[in-house]
Design an enzyme around this catalytic site. Sequence first.
Site, mmCIF file in Angstrom:
data_model
loop_
_atom_site.group_PDB
_atom_site.id
_atom_site.type_symbol
_atom_site.label_atom_id
_atom_site.label_comp_id
_atom_site.label_asym_id
_atom_site.label_seq_id
_atom_site.Cartn_x
_atom_site.Cartn_y
_atom_site.Cartn_z
ATOM 1 C CB SER A 50 -0.918 0.021 1.227
ATOM 2 O OG SER A 50 -0.158 0.271 2.407
ATOM 3 C CG ASP A 83 -4.148 -2.153 -1.708
ATOM 4 O OD1 ASP A 83 -5.082 -2.182 -2.523
ATOM 5 O OD2 ASP A 83 -4.296 -2.181 -0.478
ATOM 6 C CG ASP A 105 -8.755 5.071 -2.781
ATOM 7 O OD1 ASP A 105 -9.850 5.421 -3.263
ATOM 8 O OD2 ASP A 105 -8.559 4.908 -1.567
ATOM 9 C CD GLU A 135 -12.314 2.298 -2.581
ATOM 10 O OE1 GLU A 135 -11.406 1.468 -2.385
ATOM 11 O OE2 GLU A 135 -12.663 3.147 -1.759
ATOM 12 C CG ASN A 227 -7.823 -6.210 -1.687
ATOM 13 O OD1 ASN A 227 -7.783 -7.096 -2.530
ATOM 14 N ND2 ASN A 227 -7.575 -4.953 -1.984
ATOM 15 C CB THR A 230 -6.779 -5.064 9.758
ATOM 16 O OG1 THR A 230 -6.611 -3.796 9.114
ATOM 17 C CG2 THR A 230 -6.837 -4.872 11.256
#
Length: 293
Positions: A50, A83, A105, A135, A227, A230
């Site tokens: 990310s 990402d 994004d 997205e 995806n 966490t």
Amino acid sequence: MPLVGTGTLAATAAAEGRGLGAFNVIQLEHITAIVAAAEETGCPVVLQISENTVRYHGALRPLARAALSAAEDAQVAVSVHLDHIVSPSLAEEAVALGVPSVMYDGAALPYAENVAATAALAERCRRRGVWVEAELGEVGGKDGAHAPGVRTDPGEAVAFTAATGVDGLAVAVGTSHAMLTRDAAPDFALIRALRAAVPVPLVLHGSSGVGDAGLVEAVAAGMTKINISTHLNSRFTKAVRDDLTAHPGSVDPRRYLGAGRDAVTAETARLLRLLNRPRAALAVSATEPAAAL
């Protein structure tokens, strides 16, 4: 084996009615753990980096090089994906390094601006053979940039996909980023409507908050790329904390980081097996109780 593009993996998963596990990496231990799980299960996997992680390390190149090298040396199909980026220049850098897919994004932008920015990036990436995910409909919980409760409209999703030329679409269906509990309630009817309308693979962000039964049903309803970040970080942290508690005098990072790595390998392997059931089996198992966690 050679690096396999995310687009190839997603197309195969969609055609076979399976979920494609895409797991975020923060450090080398995540990379080696996730590749080990893929090799253990024989399932393809995507290593995701990310923009937040790039900022943490101060640069993309070291972690991207490590992920690409691990993918190339793996005994199973592994891809690498950039990402949740908001910086087009970071996408350009990733493409130059050989990263085969990126996720732009622009969901926090007004619709017209999101379309314009996404289409421009998709066009540049397409010329390089890079798969692009975008997205539409903000997924909640990510640094205040996304509004929880928003849902993606199927008609708008069709128009957005056509206008931007993206290869995969992350949609808002009731999940949220960075959840520490697995009690999110995805809108499965909306997933089915999106799957029927949108011509590219659908991506479920915020999947850490979805329990086993929900993941199974999401794939059965039409989600392809799943995806997860966490949830694995929680497993990693617990294993490290437990190891340090049991061995308070330990000062060798290989010991406690190794414990975290092993925990991530075990949980990733379990999730890959869950996601890679054929859709017919998924439709049946969606009604079964979730595995104990």
